[in-house]
Design an enzyme around this catalytic site. Structure first.
Site, PDB file in Angstrom:
ATOM      1  N   HIS A   1      -7.269   9.967  -0.443  1.00  0.00           N
ATOM      2  CA  HIS A   1      -7.222   8.790   0.427  1.00  0.00           C
ATOM      3  C   HIS A   1      -5.864   8.572   1.077  1.00  0.00           C
ATOM      4  CE1 HIS A   1      -5.146   5.572  -2.016  1.00  0.00           C
ATOM      5  NE2 HIS A   1      -5.389   6.430  -2.969  1.00  0.00           N
TER       6      HIS A   1
ATOM      7  N   GLN B   1       2.558  11.299  -1.737  1.00  0.00           N
ATOM      8  CA  GLN B   1       3.015  10.886  -0.412  1.00  0.00           C
ATOM      9  C   GLN B   1       3.539  12.045   0.430  1.00  0.00           C
ATOM     10  OE1 GLN B   1       2.483   7.967   0.799  1.00  0.00           O
ATOM     11  NE2 GLN B   1       2.027   6.766  -1.027  1.00  0.00           N
TER      12      GLN B   1
ATOM     13  N   SER C   1      -3.770  12.853  -3.818  1.00  0.00           N
ATOM     14  CA  SER C   1      -5.008  12.076  -3.711  1.00  0.00           C
ATOM     15  C   SER C   1      -5.512  12.079  -2.273  1.00  0.00           C
ATOM     16  CB  SER C   1      -4.766  10.643  -4.170  1.00  0.00           C
ATOM     17  OG  SER C   1      -5.962   9.902  -4.176  1.00  0.00           O
TER      18      SER C   1
ATOM     19  N   CYS D   1       0.618  -0.480  -5.783  1.00  0.00           N
ATOM     20  CA  CYS D   1       0.325  -0.518  -7.216  1.00  0.00           C
ATOM     21  C   CYS D   1       1.305  -1.369  -8.006  1.00  0.00           C
ATOM     22  CB  CYS D   1       0.304   0.910  -7.780  1.00  0.00           C
ATOM     23  SG  CYS D   1      -1.003   1.933  -7.074  1.00  0.00           S
TER      24      CYS D   1
ATOM     25  N   THR E   1     -19.816  14.964 -15.087  1.00  0.00           N
ATOM     26  CA  THR E   1     -20.571  15.609 -14.025  1.00  0.00           C
ATOM     27  C   THR E   1     -19.691  15.766 -12.788  1.00  0.00           C
ATOM     28  OG1 THR E   1     -22.628  14.603 -14.799  1.00  0.00           O
ATOM     29  CG2 THR E   1     -22.602  15.439 -12.543  1.00  0.00           C
TER      30      THR E   1
END
Length: 365
Positions: free
Chosen positions: A195, A175, A193, A317, A231
């Site tokens: 997003h 955050q 992260s 979450c 990958t």
């Protein structure tokens, strides 16, 4: 539409999405393949990684790309424990951590010790110094709390840890990155992260300073680093580099804009008799947590949703809990913790949206 749930996820930047699509179409080779297409993909992955490292002011081999901050937090905690099997299994943290920290720690055979917090919910430095005498293997804390917006001084905390112990310092910066200034000088591990700063879901990172050892969570063949097999997700890696660059460039202007909106919202919310503002005045301007006496948060969420206004009851979450555990532990007030709402802003938020939100909120009380 008024979208005030940016701490859960932000709107994807069009340029970031364009980068993802372009790389997906034009760089079809596996970056680990030895043919020309693999070489071109590997070259782009290296350039994207270098850009991220430059922006974070860390070395090129100090960034591990993951799928989410939850994975980064798990890799940091479990990776350290597995890499240092002879160290004491003591971990210092706080009651304000994200579920990806607290639930992970609770699932492990470790001694978890919560640090004391002061009136403003900041870590008590004297208590930290005292508990470091226990020789913990890890200190894991947030930079900005996802529910209340509490900002911890990670630079000072990092210095204290380095001066008083051998503990490894992990910071959940999910955050904070691109919202407030981030200095990783005294941080060993740092999670974030894409997003949360107008990037795509499914790509995140963990900064791991070169002196720190980690055991991988995912084993397999060659990848972007030895710490995470699979990958390399090149389109996502290129997109997080673009998202990070754009967000950091916009950070100073965005911060001032959000701070102004935050002040307006706090001033107006404080005028409503049934409202209690739970976020302290020195919290991140991007997050305002408040409670409305006598109204279930779910009821208010759906009332606002009907007017195309979106916020959340608490951290996404942990939204299935009947009350905010963090707020209850801090306030000892069950009524406040049962009725808390989280309003979270972004660079795209406007003062006009804030004014309309206050009007709609009052109409629904």
């Amino acid at each position: 539409m008024i979208y005030f749930d940016n701490a859960a996820t932000t709107k994807v930047n069009d340029e970031v999405l364009d980068t993802f699509v372009k790389v997906s179409k034009e760089y079809i080779g596996n970056a680990n393949s030895i043919h020309k297409l693999g070489f071109l993909s590997r070259k782009l992955m290296k350039a994207s990684t270098e850009q991220v490292c430059d922006l974070l002011k860390v070395k090129e081999d100090e960034v591990i790309f993951t799928s989410s901050s939850s994975e980064s937090n798990n890799l940091a905690i479990k990776g350290v424990l597995d890499a240092y099997p002879n160290r004491k299994k003591i971990i210092l943290t706080t009651i304000l951590e994200h579920p990806s920290i607290t639930n992970t720690l609770n699932s492990l055979d470790v001694e978890v010790i919560n640090l004391k917090l002061d009136y403003n919910y900041h870590i008590d430095i004297n208590d930290l110094k005292e508990k470091l005498k226990l020789d913990p293997i890890l200190v894991s804390i947030h930079h900005v709390n996802s529910e209340l917006g509490v900002i911890q001084n990670i630079d000072t905390i990092g210095k204290v840890i380095k001066e008083n112990s051998k503990a490894i310092f992990h910071v959940d910066g999910t955050q904070s990155l691109t919202k407030i200034d981030v200095n990783l000088t005294n941080v060993d591990l740092f999670s974030a992260s894409a997003h949360k700063f107008n990037g795509l879901k499914g790509i995140a990172l963990l900064v791991k300073k070169e002196k720190i050892n980690l055991a991988p969570l995912i084993n397999g063949g060659e990848s972007q680093t030895i710490y995470r097999a699979g990958t390399p997700a090149l389109p996502l890696i290129a997109s997080i580099a673009k998202a990070l660059r754009l967000a950091i460039e916009e950070q100073p202007k965005a911060y001032l804009k959000v701070k102004e909106i935050n002040k307006y919202l706090r001033d107006e919310l404080s005028k409503i008799e049934s409202v209690t503002i739970n976020s302290k005045i020195d919290s991140s301007p991007y997050i305002i947590n408040f409670s409305i006496k006598g109204i279930k948060p779910e009821t208010m969420i759906h009332k606002l949703e009907a007017k195309e206004v979106y916020l959340s009851t608490k951290t996404a979450c942990s939204s299935k809990e009947g009350y905010s555990k963090s707020i209850y532990l801090l306030t000892k007030d069950k009524e406040i913790s049962k009725t808390s709402l989280r309003l979270s802003l972004s660079k795209d938020s406007t003062i006009d949206e804030a004014k309309e939100f206050i009007k709609i909120l009052k109409d629904n009380l």
